[in-house]
Design a protein around this motif. Structure first.
Motif, short mmCIF file in Angstrom:
data_model
loop_
_atom_site.label_atom_id
_atom_site.label_comp_id
_atom_site.label_asym_id
_atom_site.label_seq_id
_atom_site.Cartn_x
_atom_site.Cartn_y
_atom_site.Cartn_z
N ASP A 56 0.85 -1.19 0.00
CA ASP A 56 0.00 0.00 0.00
C ASP A 56 0.89 1.25 0.00
O ASP A 56 1.05 1.93 1.01
CB ASP A 56 -0.92 -0.03 1.22
CG ASP A 56 -1.87 1.17 1.23
OD1 ASP A 56 -2.05 1.79 0.17
OD2 ASP A 56 -2.41 1.46 2.31
N ASN A 58 0.56 4.26 -1.22
CA ASN A 58 0.01 5.57 -0.88
C ASN A 58 -0.72 5.57 0.47
O ASN A 58 -1.38 6.55 0.82
CB ASN A 58 -0.92 6.08 -2.00
CG ASN A 58 -2.17 5.23 -2.15
OD1 ASN A 58 -2.32 4.20 -1.51
ND2 ASN A 58 -3.07 5.69 -2.99
N ASP A 60 -3.41 4.33 1.77
CA ASP A 60 -4.84 4.63 1.90
C ASP A 60 -5.63 3.40 2.36
O ASP A 60 -6.85 3.37 2.27
CB ASP A 60 -5.41 5.20 0.58
CG ASP A 60 -5.40 4.17 -0.53
OD1 ASP A 60 -4.76 3.11 -0.35
OD2 ASP A 60 -6.03 4.43 -1.57
N ARG A 62 -5.98 0.62 1.06
CA ARG A 62 -6.55 -0.14 -0.04
C ARG A 62 -5.44 -0.43 -1.03
O ARG A 62 -4.61 0.44 -1.27
CB ARG A 62 -7.64 0.66 -0.77
CG ARG A 62 -8.83 1.04 0.04
CD ARG A 62 -9.37 2.44 -0.34
NE ARG A 62 -9.56 2.63 -1.79
CZ ARG A 62 -10.68 2.35 -2.44
NH1 ARG A 62 -11.72 1.87 -1.81
NH2 ARG A 62 -10.78 2.56 -3.73
N LEU A 63 -5.49 -1.63 -1.59
CA LEU A 63 -4.52 -1.94 -2.63
C LEU A 63 -5.22 -1.83 -3.98
O LEU A 63 -6.23 -2.47 -4.22
CB LEU A 63 -3.98 -3.37 -2.45
CG LEU A 63 -3.28 -3.67 -1.13
CD1 LEU A 63 -2.81 -5.12 -1.11
CD2 LEU A 63 -2.12 -2.73 -0.89
N THR A 64 -4.66 -0.99 -4.81
CA THR A 64 -5.20 -0.85 -6.15
C THR A 64 -4.29 -1.62 -7.11
O THR A 64 -3.18 -2.02 -6.74
CB THR A 64 -5.28 0.63 -6.56
OG1 THR A 64 -4.09 1.29 -6.12
CG2 THR A 64 -6.47 1.30 -5.90
N GLU A 67 -0.69 -0.99 -7.39
CA GLU A 67 0.14 -1.29 -6.22
C GLU A 67 0.47 -2.77 -6.12
O GLU A 67 1.22 -3.19 -5.24
CB GLU A 67 -0.57 -0.82 -4.93
CG GLU A 67 -0.60 0.69 -4.79
CD GLU A 67 -1.43 1.16 -3.61
OE1 GLU A 67 -1.04 2.17 -3.00
OE2 GLU A 67 -2.47 0.54 -3.31
#
Ligand code: CA
Ligand code: CA
Length: 143
Positions: A56, A58, A60, A62-64, A67
């Protein structure tokens, strides 16, 4: 006759290089040594959490997709259970623990290297190992 000479020469060479570099063999053995892998479900939970934090970028929670590592990216849709385009800590843990349980063949809450190997033969697995997670990953970056 020629074969015998070649063999004798190779043996002499081997003996010679061994004499030149004492300990080279031991060094090679050490380099190839893989410690037996044993991980409890509890320890794995910590690895899973650390890995989430590391992925993660950034922060936040949440893993996008951007990432994800190359190895994990193809699994993104599988991990993102509610299909909202991001992997929550919960979704991540659930998926990782499922993988752990998949490798824990005798279901005793511990995955050994033997089980890992057998599970790998059954299905290509990418369970992170302690080697993937440096011990200092849990420690604060600075104090
Ligand atoms: Ca993120
Ligand atoms: Ca999700």
């Amino acid at each position: 006759m020629r074969v015998k000479i070649v063999v004798a020469g190779a043996l002499a060479l081997a003996a010679c290089s061994r004499a030149d570099e004492p300990g080279a063999e031991e060094q090679a053995a050490l380099a190839n040594y893989v410690p037996p892998f044993v991980m409890s479900r509890l320890d794995f939970g910590g690895v899973v959490e650390r890995r989430f934090r590391r992925l993660d970028v950034n922060n936040d929670d949440r893993l996008t997709l951007n990432e994800m590592s190359k190895r994990l990216a193809p699994r993104f849709d599988e991990i993102d259970r509610n299909k909202d385009g991001a992997i929550s800590n919960e979704e991540w843990s659930a998926w990782m623990m499922t993988r752990f349980d998949g490798q824990d063949i005798n279901h005793d809450g511990i995955v050994t290297s033997d089980e890992r190997e057998r599970a790998r033969e059954l299905h290509e697995a990418d369970l992170p190992t302690p080697a993937d997670e440096p011990a200092n990953a849990a420690a604060p970056a600075r104090n």
